[in-house]
Design a protein around this motif. Sequence first.
Motif, short mmCIF file in Angstrom:
data_model
loop_
_atom_site.label_atom_id
_atom_site.label_comp_id
_atom_site.label_asym_id
_atom_site.label_seq_id
_atom_site.Cartn_x
_atom_site.Cartn_y
_atom_site.Cartn_z
N GLU A 10 0.85 -1.19 0.00
CA GLU A 10 0.00 0.00 0.00
C GLU A 10 0.89 1.24 0.00
O GLU A 10 1.80 1.35 0.82
CB GLU A 10 -0.89 0.01 1.25
CG GLU A 10 -1.85 -1.15 1.35
CD GLU A 10 -2.98 -1.08 0.34
OE1 GLU A 10 -3.24 0.00 -0.21
OE2 GLU A 10 -3.59 -2.13 0.09
N PRO A 11 0.63 2.20 -0.90
CA PRO A 11 1.48 3.39 -0.99
C PRO A 11 1.65 4.16 0.33
O PRO A 11 2.73 4.63 0.64
CB PRO A 11 0.78 4.26 -2.04
CG PRO A 11 -0.02 3.30 -2.84
CD PRO A 11 -0.42 2.20 -1.90
N GLY A 12 0.60 4.30 1.12
CA GLY A 12 0.67 5.09 2.34
C GLY A 12 1.14 4.33 3.57
O GLY A 12 1.26 4.92 4.64
N ALA A 13 1.47 3.05 3.41
CA ALA A 13 1.88 2.22 4.55
C ALA A 13 3.39 2.27 4.76
O ALA A 13 4.15 2.65 3.87
CB ALA A 13 1.43 0.78 4.33
N VAL A 14 3.81 1.88 5.96
CA VAL A 14 5.23 1.80 6.30
C VAL A 14 5.52 0.34 6.66
O VAL A 14 4.77 -0.29 7.39
CB VAL A 14 5.58 2.73 7.49
CG1 VAL A 14 7.03 2.56 7.89
CG2 VAL A 14 5.28 4.17 7.13
N TYR A 15 6.62 -0.18 6.13
CA TYR A 15 6.98 -1.58 6.30
C TYR A 15 8.34 -1.74 6.96
O TYR A 15 9.23 -0.91 6.77
CB TYR A 15 7.03 -2.28 4.93
CG TYR A 15 5.71 -2.21 4.20
CD1 TYR A 15 4.75 -3.18 4.39
CD2 TYR A 15 5.43 -1.15 3.35
CE1 TYR A 15 3.53 -3.12 3.74
CE2 TYR A 15 4.21 -1.07 2.69
CZ TYR A 15 3.27 -2.07 2.88
OH TYR A 15 2.06 -1.99 2.25
N SER A 16 8.50 -2.83 7.70
CA SER A 16 9.82 -3.21 8.21
C SER A 16 10.56 -3.89 7.07
O SER A 16 9.97 -4.22 6.03
CB SER A 16 9.66 -4.18 9.39
OG SER A 16 9.14 -5.42 8.93
N ARG A 17 11.85 -4.15 7.27
CA ARG A 17 12.60 -4.86 6.24
C ARG A 17 12.01 -6.24 5.99
O ARG A 17 11.87 -6.66 4.85
CB ARG A 17 14.07 -4.99 6.63
CG ARG A 17 14.83 -3.68 6.49
CD ARG A 17 16.28 -3.82 6.81
NE ARG A 17 16.45 -3.99 8.25
CZ ARG A 17 17.57 -3.80 8.91
NH1 ARG A 17 18.64 -3.44 8.25
NH2 ARG A 17 17.64 -3.96 10.20
N SER A 43 14.06 4.97 5.55
CA SER A 43 14.25 5.97 6.60
C SER A 43 14.81 5.25 7.81
O SER A 43 14.32 4.18 8.18
CB SER A 43 12.92 6.62 6.98
OG SER A 43 12.41 7.33 5.89
N LYS A 44 15.83 5.84 8.43
CA LYS A 44 16.43 5.25 9.62
C LYS A 44 16.67 6.38 10.61
O LYS A 44 17.64 7.13 10.47
CB LYS A 44 17.73 4.54 9.27
CG LYS A 44 18.34 3.82 10.46
CD LYS A 44 19.58 3.07 10.06
CE LYS A 44 20.20 2.42 11.28
NZ LYS A 44 21.46 1.80 10.99
N PRO A 45 15.77 6.52 11.59
CA PRO A 45 15.95 7.59 12.58
C PRO A 45 17.30 7.47 13.29
O PRO A 45 17.78 6.36 13.56
CB PRO A 45 14.80 7.36 13.54
CG PRO A 45 13.77 6.61 12.74
CD PRO A 45 14.57 5.74 11.82
N ALA A 46 17.90 8.60 13.60
CA ALA A 46 19.20 8.64 14.27
C ALA A 46 19.15 7.85 15.58
O ALA A 46 18.19 7.96 16.35
CB ALA A 46 19.60 10.08 14.55
N GLY A 47 20.15 7.05 15.80
CA GLY A 47 20.27 6.28 17.03
C GLY A 47 19.41 5.02 17.08
O GLY A 47 19.39 4.34 18.09
N ARG A 49 18.19 1.25 15.28
CA ARG A 49 18.57 0.19 14.35
C ARG A 49 17.45 -0.08 13.36
O ARG A 49 17.68 -0.59 12.28
CB ARG A 49 18.88 -1.10 15.12
CG ARG A 49 20.16 -1.01 15.93
CD ARG A 49 20.48 -2.30 16.60
NE ARG A 49 20.69 -3.35 15.61
CZ ARG A 49 20.67 -4.64 15.87
NH1 ARG A 49 20.46 -5.06 17.09
NH2 ARG A 49 20.87 -5.52 14.92
N ARG A 50 16.22 0.25 13.76
CA ARG A 50 15.06 -0.05 12.93
C ARG A 50 15.07 0.81 11.67
O ARG A 50 15.40 1.98 11.69
CB ARG A 50 13.76 0.19 13.69
CG ARG A 50 12.56 -0.20 12.85
CD ARG A 50 11.29 -0.28 13.61
NE ARG A 50 11.03 -1.42 14.44
CZ ARG A 50 10.80 -2.66 14.02
NH1 ARG A 50 10.89 -2.94 12.75
NH2 ARG A 50 10.48 -3.59 14.87
N VAL A 51 14.70 0.15 10.56
CA VAL A 51 14.62 0.81 9.27
C VAL A 51 13.16 0.80 8.83
O VAL A 51 12.47 -0.20 8.97
CB VAL A 51 15.50 0.07 8.23
CG1 VAL A 51 15.26 0.57 6.83
CG2 VAL A 51 16.97 0.19 8.60
#
Length: 71
Positions: A10-17, A43-47, A49-51
């Motif tokens: 889905e275009p508006g969704a966010v997925y883990s690796r 996207s990988k927020p600073a500090g 490990r999650r992408v």
Amino acid sequence: MANEQKLRIEPGAVYSRQEAAEALGISLSTLKRLIKKGHLQVSKPAGMRRVFITGESILGMLNSTTVEKGA
């Protein structure tokens, strides 16, 4: 034989690796190579490990790649 269904992208969704790899039907190591080579934006927020991978990024990669004859 299990009835496995691929995750719909889905275009508006966010997925883990892991979720992105499952949705694409590829291994996690293949997904990591796509990220490392710049084919898939994450996207990988600073500090952390999650992408995070957006559906737009996955669909954009699929739409921007071409299949060569004989592939």
